[in-house]
Design a protein around this motif. Structure first.
Motif, PDB file in Angstrom:
ATOM      1  N   LYS A  45       0.837  -1.209   0.000  1.00 13.22           N
ATOM      2  CA  LYS A  45       0.000   0.000   0.000  1.00 13.22           C
ATOM      3  C   LYS A  45       0.864   1.248   0.000  1.00 13.22           C
ATOM      4  CE  LYS A  45      -4.185  -1.776   2.215  1.00 13.22           C
ATOM      5  NZ  LYS A  45      -5.038  -1.700   3.420  1.00 13.22           N
ATOM      6  N   GLN A  46       1.969   1.236   0.764  1.00  8.32           N
ATOM      7  CA  GLN A  46       2.873   2.379   0.787  1.00  8.32           C
ATOM      8  C   GLN A  46       3.516   2.595  -0.578  1.00  8.32           C
ATOM      9  OE1 GLN A  46       5.367   1.137   4.055  1.00  8.32           O
ATOM     10  NE2 GLN A  46       4.197   2.299   5.555  1.00  8.32           N
ATOM     11  N   GLN A  47       3.917   1.500  -1.228  1.00  7.47           N
ATOM     12  CA  GLN A  47       4.510   1.602  -2.561  1.00  7.47           C
ATOM     13  C   GLN A  47       3.495   2.145  -3.564  1.00  7.47           C
ATOM     14  OE1 GLN A  47       5.847  -2.422  -3.099  1.00  7.47           O
ATOM     15  NE2 GLN A  47       7.825  -2.060  -2.146  1.00  7.47           N
ATOM     16  N   LEU A  48       2.267   1.671  -3.458  1.00  8.93           N
ATOM     17  CA  LEU A  48       1.216   2.145  -4.356  1.00  8.93           C
ATOM     18  C   LEU A  48       0.964   3.639  -4.160  1.00  8.93           C
ATOM     19  CD1 LEU A  48      -0.953   1.585  -6.458  1.00  8.93           C
ATOM     20  CD2 LEU A  48      -2.485   0.920  -4.609  1.00  8.93           C
ATOM     21  N   MET A  49       0.915   4.065  -2.914  1.00  6.74           N
ATOM     22  CA  MET A  49       0.717   5.489  -2.643  1.00  6.74           C
ATOM     23  C   MET A  49       1.867   6.306  -3.217  1.00  6.74           C
ATOM     24  SD  MET A  49      -0.970   5.312   1.217  1.00  6.74           S
ATOM     25  CE  MET A  49      -0.116   6.749   1.711  1.00  6.74           C
ATOM     26  N   SER A  50       3.080   5.790  -3.113  1.00 10.11           N
ATOM     27  CA  SER A  50       4.243   6.481  -3.660  1.00 10.11           C
ATOM     28  C   SER A  50       4.140   6.577  -5.181  1.00 10.11           C
ATOM     29  CB  SER A  50       5.513   5.734  -3.253  1.00 10.11           C
ATOM     30  OG  SER A  50       6.642   6.364  -3.806  1.00 10.11           O
ATOM     31  N   LEU A  51       3.726   5.475  -5.824  1.00  8.86           N
ATOM     32  CA  LEU A  51       3.549   5.495  -7.278  1.00  8.86           C
ATOM     33  C   LEU A  51       2.451   6.466  -7.692  1.00  8.86           C
ATOM     34  CD1 LEU A  51       3.837   1.699  -8.126  1.00  8.86           C
ATOM     35  CD2 LEU A  51       5.458   3.499  -8.749  1.00  8.86           C
ATOM     36  N   GLU A  52       1.351   6.460  -6.949  1.00 10.87           N
ATOM     37  CA  GLU A  52       0.250   7.374  -7.260  1.00 10.87           C
ATOM     38  C   GLU A  52       0.698   8.819  -7.107  1.00 10.87           C
ATOM     39  OE1 GLU A  52      -2.769   5.964  -4.593  1.00 10.87           O
ATOM     40  OE2 GLU A  52      -3.550   4.526  -6.046  1.00 10.87           O
ATOM     41  N   LEU A  53       1.500   9.082  -6.086  1.00  7.41           N
ATOM     42  CA  LEU A  53       2.024  10.429  -5.898  1.00  7.41           C
ATOM     43  C   LEU A  53       2.929  10.813  -7.066  1.00  7.41           C
ATOM     44  CD1 LEU A  53       2.396  12.976  -4.231  1.00  7.41           C
ATOM     45  CD2 LEU A  53       4.211  11.802  -2.966  1.00  7.41           C
TER      46      LEU A  53
END
Length: 77
Positions: A49-57
């Motif tokens: 989830k943290q990686q996904l949030m980073s990618l989305e950012l």
């Protein structure tokens, strides 16, 4: 650890099965393994989830930069 109280209570209940101590120990050990696997999966899920949030950012920042470039180009015209 992400095991909750209910998980650990389940281990205790399985250990307390009367007249089947070997079976109850086996089941308790299996439940412990499952609780630990669940905790590890929860940790991995948090990382994903943290990686996904980073990618989305990163995608959002790229879109902002592209829009800014477009605005700058239009201003020059």
């Amino acid at each position: 650890m992400y095991a909750n109280k209910t998980d650990m209570e389940l281990v205790g209940h399985v250990e307390a099965i009367p007249d089947a101590s070997e079976l109850s120990q086996h089941l308790a050990n299996r439940v412990r393994l499952l609780v630990n696997e669940n905790a590890e999966l929860q940790r991995q899920l948090i990382k994903v989830k943290q990686q996904l949030m980073s990618l989305e950012l990163g995608v959002a920042l790229d879109k902002i930069a592209a829009y800014d470039d477009l605005v700058q180009t239009e201003r020059r015209r």
